[in-house]
Scaffold this motif. Sequence first.
Motif, PDB file in Angstrom:
ATOM      1  N   ASN A 482       1.594  -5.104   6.227  1.00  0.00           N
ATOM      2  CA  ASN A 482       1.537  -4.089   5.180  1.00  0.00           C
ATOM      3  C   ASN A 482       0.854  -2.817   5.659  1.00  0.00           C
ATOM      4  OD1 ASN A 482       2.785  -5.951   3.532  1.00  0.00           O
ATOM      5  ND2 ASN A 482       0.926  -6.537   2.439  1.00  0.00           N
ATOM      6  N   CYS A 483      -0.170  -2.968   6.484  1.00  0.00           N
ATOM      7  CA  CYS A 483      -0.887  -1.797   6.994  1.00  0.00           C
ATOM      8  C   CYS A 483      -0.056  -1.020   8.011  1.00  0.00           C
ATOM      9  CB  CYS A 483      -2.213  -2.220   7.631  1.00  0.00           C
ATOM     10  SG  CYS A 483      -3.433  -2.813   6.438  1.00  0.00           S
ATOM     11  N   ARG A 486       1.882   1.882   6.785  1.00  0.00           N
ATOM     12  CA  ARG A 486       1.136   3.072   6.368  1.00  0.00           C
ATOM     13  C   ARG A 486       0.513   3.814   7.535  1.00  0.00           C
ATOM     14  NH1 ARG A 486      -2.785   1.463   1.480  1.00  0.00           N
ATOM     15  NH2 ARG A 486      -3.219   3.670   1.841  1.00  0.00           N
ATOM     16  N   ALA A 528      -6.677   2.128   5.114  1.00  0.00           N
ATOM     17  CA  ALA A 528      -5.465   1.330   4.944  1.00  0.00           C
ATOM     18  C   ALA A 528      -5.799  -0.154   4.834  1.00  0.00           C
ATOM     19  CB  ALA A 528      -4.511   1.574   6.108  1.00  0.00           C
ATOM     20  N   LEU A 529      -6.722  -0.651   5.670  1.00  0.00           N
ATOM     21  CA  LEU A 529      -7.095  -2.070   5.618  1.00  0.00           C
ATOM     22  C   LEU A 529      -7.767  -2.411   4.293  1.00  0.00           C
ATOM     23  CD1 LEU A 529      -8.413  -2.591   9.265  1.00  0.00           C
ATOM     24  CD2 LEU A 529      -6.381  -3.626   8.258  1.00  0.00           C
ATOM     25  N   GLU A 532      -5.106  -2.339   1.318  1.00  0.00           N
ATOM     26  CA  GLU A 532      -4.155  -3.450   1.355  1.00  0.00           C
ATOM     27  C   GLU A 532      -4.846  -4.779   1.072  1.00  0.00           C
ATOM     28  OE1 GLU A 532      -1.000  -3.381   1.451  1.00  0.00           O
ATOM     29  OE2 GLU A 532      -0.811  -1.213   1.720  1.00  0.00           O
TER      30      GLU A 532
END
Length: 575
Positions: A482-483, A486, A528-529, A532
């Motif tokens: 997922n990261c 981005r 981002a981490l 998510e």
Amino acid sequence: MYQALYRKWRPKAFADVIGQEHITETLRRQVAEGRTSHAYLFTGTRGTGKTTCAKILAKAVNCESPVDGDPCGKCPSCLGIDSGSFLDVLELDAASNNGVDQVRALRDEAVYSPANVKKRVYIVDEVHMLSTAAFNALLKILEEPPEHLMFILATTELHKVPATILSRCQRFSFRRIRPEDVARRLRFVAEQERIDLRPDGAEVLSRLADGALRDGLSLLDQCAAAGGTIDAAAVLDVLGLAGNLQTAKLMELILARDAQGALLLLDELYKGGKDMGAVLSELSTLTRDLLLQKTAPKGGAALLSGGFDAAALDRLGKGVPAGRFLHLASTLQKASAELYASVNRRLDTELCLLRLCDESLSGDLTALEARIRRLEDNQSARAELAQRPASPPLKQAPAPPPRTEAGMTESDPPPWDDPPLPEEPPLMDEPGQRVYDIPEDAPPPPAPKKADRSPAVPAAEPAPAAPAKPPDGGWWRTLAENCKGRLSPMYRPFLGMCSGFLEGDLLTVCAPDDLTLGRLDNDRVREALEQEAEALTGHPVRLALRAGEPPKSSPEENLKNLLEFSRQFDNIEIK
């Protein structure tokens, strides 16, 4: 005495010049109307007709009876200029007369009127070789020349000519001659000289000429000296280009990703005295031809080198994407540039061949792209397999007999007569790989709840429970993927090298080394981490980055995680 073909068949009039109609028509009109300039500058590559047009122009302005701007070739002026007996038309080579003293002597002599012709013409070839002082000495007479004087300057490197000289000349740019025009001229000359030139041989010669008609005539002269019929095979044999067949074979092994075969063929070429730089250069030329044929199959035919026939190019390029040829071309260019400073040219060439056979050995984004392409190909194959029609449904088995409350039928034997059940194998994630081991002293899992047979009573809707944490491995992989969507591509490979685990609201990301940690330790990656992870867990998460291996879970922790993960299904109502 024998005369070379390019000298014997040099054009004598503007109408004989091949492929430069945009220049010859303008010069003919100027001569016919009497509007010639005092200084011309002819630019272009070698063998395109610069000096030839300069000599024709010198004859045309001095011809006693010009024919529509062309010299007649019969008057005393034309004959004297052709033979070189008239000193009023002088051709100089600036490469050997580039000093200021020679230009000063030319300037002092140019003021005198011509003796035999109407205009004194100076043809200065390779004018870019003049020194700065020589250009300055030539500048004044170019700016204010006498009426009887004309300068025709020719150069292959226009950028070396000063702007002060350019501004005082009429500039004409000679372009490369098209291969079909060169082939047509070669067939005409061969017919006049009684040379057996076949169409395929003329095509190969026109490609090898590289836009220079003079080079094409020189190659034809060389092939004619060998005698016999001149076809494509004879041209390659006489000119020493038969090694192109080995280059095509080497490219075939590279495209087939046969590294062993490519290295063995390179060893044969090395033992035969082949230079490693020549091998890479020929491979680069072949790659360029294949890329042009792949990206521009129609218009790019005129850009091919001519060293390889169309059948070989079609065979090598079949089924290979253009991206593969781009990778080959860039790798060959880089290896060729680094080969001159190499201490072991053979080793560097072998390493280049290995990178050409397998993109994953490049160690850069090309390797990552190759891996992604393979994964996409595998995914496409699986999707095609899933879309195939399913097998016909099986016939429905008869309904089983009714069972008692104990779950047995009347015909079932007593349980004490049943053989012992076989031992169940451990859970496997992949063939031969155990997911976890259950210790002997671990508490047994809770027994499943019996279904309540009381009448259904409407109950209040239960509150949504907090999402349970699945096993760390799958959870971290989901978070990392997922990261990656981005983040920019420069962070994705480093994130894939890490591992992470969650303890309460603390997410710990373990990098394999300090270099990876330094690339990920920034606000963009942290944000981002954290976002998510919060989306996956349902609550805010703190982030910690460190270098080193993650702690290994004990068997008890693995069992505990599994039990916690399975309890979320206990309260699920099956509808």
